[in-house]
Design a protein around this motif. Sequence first.
Motif, PDB file in Angstrom:
ATOM      1  N   PHE A   1       6.815   1.331   7.903  1.00 45.84           N
ATOM      2  CA  PHE A   1       5.906   1.334   6.772  1.00 45.84           C
ATOM      3  C   PHE A   1       4.593   1.987   7.171  1.00 45.84           C
ATOM      4  CE2 PHE A   1       8.494  -1.485   4.231  1.00 45.84           C
ATOM      5  CZ  PHE A   1       9.180  -2.227   5.172  1.00 45.84           C
TER       6      PHE A   1
ATOM      7  N   TYR B   1       0.557   2.178   6.072  1.00 49.87           N
ATOM      8  CA  TYR B   1      -0.492   1.521   5.311  1.00 49.87           C
ATOM      9  C   TYR B   1      -1.799   2.282   5.471  1.00 49.87           C
ATOM     10  CZ  TYR B   1       2.622  -2.580   5.413  1.00 49.87           C
ATOM     11  OH  TYR B   1       3.681  -3.424   5.295  1.00 49.87           O
TER      12      TYR B   1
ATOM     13  N   LEU C   1      -4.483  -4.378   3.799  1.00 47.74           N
ATOM     14  CA  LEU C   1      -3.635  -3.216   4.008  1.00 47.74           C
ATOM     15  C   LEU C   1      -3.017  -2.792   2.672  1.00 47.74           C
ATOM     16  CD1 LEU C   1      -3.407  -5.237   6.604  1.00 47.74           C
ATOM     17  CD2 LEU C   1      -1.796  -3.520   7.374  1.00 47.74           C
TER      18      LEU C   1
ATOM     19  N   LEU D   1      -0.107  -0.649   1.118  1.00 50.03           N
ATOM     20  CA  LEU D   1       1.132   0.038   1.445  1.00 50.03           C
ATOM     21  C   LEU D   1       1.148   1.410   0.782  1.00 50.03           C
ATOM     22  CD1 LEU D   1       3.950  -0.069   2.779  1.00 50.03           C
ATOM     23  CD2 LEU D   1       4.811  -0.982   0.619  1.00 50.03           C
TER      24      LEU D   1
ATOM     25  N   GLU E   1       4.640   4.511  -2.742  1.00 52.69           N
ATOM     26  CA  GLU E   1       4.081   3.585  -3.716  1.00 52.69           C
ATOM     27  C   GLU E   1       3.398   4.369  -4.838  1.00 52.69           C
ATOM     28  OE1 GLU E   1       4.437   0.021  -3.543  1.00 52.69           O
ATOM     29  OE2 GLU E   1       5.933   0.885  -2.170  1.00 52.69           O
TER      30      GLU E   1
END
Lengths: 118, 111
Positions: free
Chosen positions: A34, A36, A44, A46, A59
Amino acid sequence: GAVVSQHPSRVICKSGTSVKIECRSLDFQATTMFWYRQFPKKSLMLMATSNEGSKATYEQGVEKDKFLINHASLTLSTLTVTSAHPEDSSFYICSANRDRGPFGTEAFFGQGTRLTVV
Amino acid sequence: QQQVKQSPQSLIVQKGGIPIINCAYENTAFDYFPWYQQFPGKGPALLIAIRPDVSEKKEGRFTISFNKSAKQFSLHIMDSQPGDSATYFCAAAYTGNQFYFGTGTSLTVIP
C-alpha cells in the motif's frame, strides 16, 4: 519483526521532474503493498493498493497517471511521482502485508520518504 | 467516511501517568485491530494488536482493551515516559485487506 525498507528517505527535486520511491519487503513476500501520503500532523491517506503482477488500485481522487505504481516482484513496489509540482511535496509511506496464516495479516511500514519539490 | 474514529486528537500527561487513547469502528467484519506508534519523520511502527476474540492484551507497558459489543478499543500506556511522546494511530482491518486508520493522537509525556 518483519522489515519493510523504503528508499530514499529524503528527496528534493525540481518542478517538472519525476521521482521514484522504492518499497521492499526484506524478509517476507508481499503480494499486496500500500502507498500512503501523510500531511503534517495528519493521518495516513491511502493513495493506492499495489498488487504484484497486476495493475494498482487507486483511491478516489488520486491521479493514476501522476502517481505511477509498479509491483514488479513479491518484494518490491515502486511509486513514481511524475512531473512533480510543489503541491506534491509530502511524506510518502509504503506498507506491506505479511500473511501469518491462522494468525491473520499484519501490516509493516517503511520508514517513509520526505519529498520536497522546489 | 471515516471507518475508524480516534480520540483525543492530542494528549498531555505527566511522566508516570496512564494516557488512554480510544477508537471506535462500525464495520463488524473487521477482525484485526493494531496500534501504531510514529515518531516525527519516521514510518509507523506496529506497537500491539488484538483480535476480537479477546477483551484485553498486554505487552510490556502497553495494553489494549477491546469491547466487541460497543465496537470500541483503547490503548493504555502504563507508567508513561517522555520517550513515549509520539503520534499513535489505531487501525482496523479484515484479514488480507487494507487497513483503515484513525486520525491519530499526539501524545506528549512531560518529565
